[in-house]
Design a protein around this motif. Structure first.
Motif, PDB file in Angstrom:
ATOM      1  N   SER A 176       0.859  -1.178   0.000  1.00 39.10           N
ATOM      2  CA  SER A 176       0.000   0.000   0.000  1.00 39.10           C
ATOM      3  C   SER A 176       0.898   1.231   0.000  1.00 39.10           C
ATOM      4  CB  SER A 176      -0.917   0.001   1.225  1.00 39.10           C
ATOM      5  OG  SER A 176      -1.816   1.101   1.153  1.00 39.10           O
ATOM      6  N   ALA A 183      -6.823   1.962   2.834  1.00 37.51           N
ATOM      7  CA  ALA A 183      -6.325   0.664   2.356  1.00 37.51           C
ATOM      8  C   ALA A 183      -5.162   0.189   3.229  1.00 37.51           C
ATOM      9  CB  ALA A 183      -5.879   0.786   0.906  1.00 37.51           C
ATOM     10  N   PRO A 232      -4.311  -0.786  -8.460  1.00 37.81           N
ATOM     11  CA  PRO A 232      -4.735  -1.974  -7.706  1.00 37.81           C
ATOM     12  C   PRO A 232      -4.270  -3.258  -8.400  1.00 37.81           C
ATOM     13  CG  PRO A 232      -6.562  -0.448  -8.001  1.00 37.81           C
ATOM     14  CD  PRO A 232      -5.452   0.054  -8.855  1.00 37.81           C
ATOM     15  N   THR A 250      -0.746  -2.057  -5.855  1.00 36.94           N
ATOM     16  CA  THR A 250      -1.188  -2.126  -4.455  1.00 36.94           C
ATOM     17  C   THR A 250      -2.234  -3.218  -4.250  1.00 36.94           C
ATOM     18  OG1 THR A 250      -2.902  -0.491  -4.863  1.00 36.94           O
ATOM     19  CG2 THR A 250      -0.781   0.338  -4.088  1.00 36.94           C
ATOM     20  N   GLY A 251      -2.461  -3.526  -2.985  1.00 34.56           N
ATOM     21  CA  GLY A 251      -3.468  -4.525  -2.642  1.00 34.56           C
ATOM     22  C   GLY A 251      -2.836  -5.771  -2.067  1.00 34.56           C
TER      23      GLY A 251
END
Lengths: 273, 382
Positions: A176, A183, A232, A250-251
């Motif tokens: 993140s 998030a 993402p 990210t994620g």
């Protein structure tokens, strides 16, 4: 927003002399907030949190917080944390390291902790530079960047820390940015709940050094860059390598299960006693 | 693990005696990395510790080995690691951390031959000075040196006691001969073995300052995860464990680190002496060399030669008081060691012209034999 400082104050050490060591615009303070919110959300007792760090800007994080806290040597935080987890398995052990701390001097400990699947949540603050020592190239510094130790441009290629720990066997890997705080709170919370070696790579701006050397501008500009360039994981799968150049994926990248070291060790205890 | 109530005579390798001693002392955590000639200690720990309800883990290198050992100790367990010279060099940074953060732990170094990879299966005593000065920053250290399997047992127990008493890293400096020799050992009944445990805080958590001097120089030590939430760092710290650069707090911490051990120098004179009476010449030796030296002294006495032996079981802090007595009572001393003169430098330092200090050095990877020592004695008397 009003609630945030109040919550933080419940977890800050009132006896610790402030101000903290971080520069204005640093991402570590935002991470500290996210960590506190995730711990609070998870309902953990302060007595059951063991916060361990190495050396560097991120190494100074634990001292401000009212948990069991340990500030170790450069790169070796995971080794100390491993000992504590095995001696006191009930503790929720969290290690905070920087990119140089975790993947350069501590790279061996990082991959072996992942391979061993020791039940530790590791948060790696990746600002792509050595901040505390004054802006030298780290293992995540982009190729070609002129830094304090690569004045003619960095000759080496960066690590992808998340891919590294995935390959080494981490059961949970997420990335993140400090811009995406919601998030960030969420993936730290998931990592804390995960049994085994979980890693959260947190992209954080180092305004003082990385910002200056890249000409990315003010803290606000660096935050805006994170906002504009984060992709993402789900979306990134549809994108080509070229499109993903200079993007931050990210994620949650990995979420699997396997036996943890201390559970296996406990099984040996039962069998040989 | 043995639970014997009467003395037990057993055939033990030195390494095995070390492991038995550690377990008898209450060691319940071992983290290490394989290295000749210390691997047997790790292998035995991997078998015996889980049976005793302890934690064994093989780490990725020696740096991790001692890091986890310190973590285990901070988690409340008596903890140790073992290695040989190359691994011992890697451990130095964390020995310094343990000294600064005052974390009890035992580090066994089974010395091999030579610098670098050297002679992995042969003895030398090249790490005497590294054990004292190898870790960065000024701090005291405790180093014991066994000369037999029994002493490896006994001094490992005592090393844990020292670590717990002084909240300090303690080094057991063995050599390849001591670690690999199998010999008959009489182990004492467990109930007769004196065990010391770290002092724990009795105050409620909110009153606890992890580095406040209670008057003894040694702060009570809470374990992580038992309700005392405190901070530990390798940075210079105040009584709460928080980083400081204040001159008064720095001075106070540094002096306490030194004084907690120096106040007890008189209790730390660990030696055996043989054939003192009328000894014009005293052989000073430690580790496996002391075995050859005892044999040599007996041979000399059989010939009517006035020779005695001072066997040092503690190397650091250097036993100035004890050694000075022998420097005053002897005409000459011979320091025999498997290096080019590490402990003899200390003997010369405290000698101050009292007597003649001779050295017998051997660095070819072979033991110093009794006849070599006897020859040196006869030369000195001639």
């Amino acid at each position: 927003m009003k609630q945030t400082p109040q919550l933080i104050h419940r977890y800050l050490r009132s006896s610790k002399r402030f101000p903290h060591v971080w520069c204005p615009g640093c991402g570590i303070g935002i991470l500290l907030g996210a960590l506190v919110r995730a711990i609070d959300e998870g309902g953990y007792s302060k007595d059951d949190i063991m916060l361990v760090s190495g050396i560097g800007c991120s190494g100074r994080l634990p001292v401000y917080l009212d948990f069991n806290t340990l500030h170790t040597t450069h790169g070796r935080a995971l080794t100390f944390a491993t000992g504590i987890k095995l001696a006191k398995p009930h503790l929720k052990v969290i290690v905070v390291m920087g990119d140089g701390d975790a993947s350069s001097i501590g790279g061996n400990h990082l991959i072996h902790s992942a391979r061993r699947n020791i039940d530790i949540t590791t948060i790696i603050v990746n600002n792509q530079i050595y901040g505390m020592t004054g802006g030298q190239a780290s293992p995540t510094t982009p190729f070609g960047l002129a830094t304090a130790s690569s004045p003619y441009g960095h000759l080496e290629h960066p690590f992808d820390i998340s891919k590294l720990v995935e390959a080494a066997g981490a059961v949970f890997v997420a990335r993140s940015t400090v811009y995406h705080t919601k998030a960030l709170d969420r993936v730290i919370g998931q990592a804390l709940k995960k049994k085994g070696f979980s890693v959260v790579e947190v992209m954080a701006p180092c305004v003082t050094h990385f910002g200056k050397m890249t000409g990315m501008g003010s803290p606000v500009d660096m935050m805006r860059w994170q906002k504009d360039n984060a992709v993402p994981f789900e979306k990134a799968r549809e994108m080509s390598a070229e499109e993903l150049q200079n993007k931050i994926v990210t994620g949650v990248l990995v979420d699997i299960g396997k036996p943890t070291f201390h559970e296996e060790h406990a099984r040996i205890w039962r069998e040989v006693k | 693990m043995s639970t014997q109530t009467t003395p037990e005579r057993v055939l033990l390798q030195g390494s095995e005696a070390c492991v038995r001693g550690a377990l008898a002392a209450g060691c319940r955590f071992y983290a290490g990395y394989p290295i000749t000639p210390a691997t047997e200690i790790m292998e035995l720990m991997s078998r015996m510790l889980p049976q005793a309800g302890g934690v064994f883990i093989q780490m990725e290198d020696e740096i991790a080995g001692i890091g986890a050992t310190i973590g285990g100790s901070l988690g409340g367990l008596k903890a140790m690691t073992a290695t040989s010279g190359p691994g011992f060099s890697l451990m130095q940074e964390h020995i310094s951390f343990a000294a600064m953060a005052e974390v009890p732990c035992v580090i066994v170094n089974v010395m091999r031959g030579g610098p670098s990879t050297g002679l992995p299966t042969r003895p030398m005593q090249g790490d005497v000075m590294q054990a004292r000065w190898g870790a960065h920053g000024d701090h005291p250290i405790l180093v014991v040196a066994p000369s037999s399997a029994y002493e490896f047992f006994d001094l490992t127990v005592k090393a844990f006691n020292l670590a717990e008493r002084y909240r300090s890293p303690v080094i057991v400096l063995a050599d390849e001969i001591v670690a690999h020799t199998r010999e008959s050992v009489v182990l004492p009944p467990l109930a007769e073995i004196e065990i010391e445990d770290r002092v724990k805080p009795t105050v409620p958590p909110e009153w606890y300052s992890p580095y406040r001097d209670p008057g003894t120089g040694i702060p009570p030590m809470a374990a992580f995860g038992e309700g005392y939430r405190f901070h530990v760092t390798g940075l210079m710290h105040d009584i709460n464990g928080f980083p400081t650069q204040r001159q008064d707090e720095t001075q106070e911490l540094m002096m306490r680190l030194f004084n907690k051990i120096s106040k007890d120098f008189h209790l730390l004179q660990w030696y055996d002496s043989y054939y003192d009476e009328g000894a014009e010449i005293t052989v000073i030796a430690y580790g496996s060399v002391a075995r050859s030296a005892l044999r040599a002294v007996k041979m000399a006495r059989d010939k009517g030669l006035p020779v005695g032996l001072l066997k040092l079981k503690m190397l650091w802090p250097f036993m100035r008081r004890t050694v000075m007595q022998y420097l005053e009572s002897s005409r000459k001393v011979i320091v025999a060691e498997m290096n080019m003169g590490q402990l003899s430098r200390e003997v010369k330092r405290v000698n101050q012209g009292k007597c003649e200090v001779l050295t017998l050095n051997k660095i070819d990877g072979q033991m110093i034999t009794p006849s070599e020592i006897l020859a040196k004695v006869e030369e000195a008397l001639a």
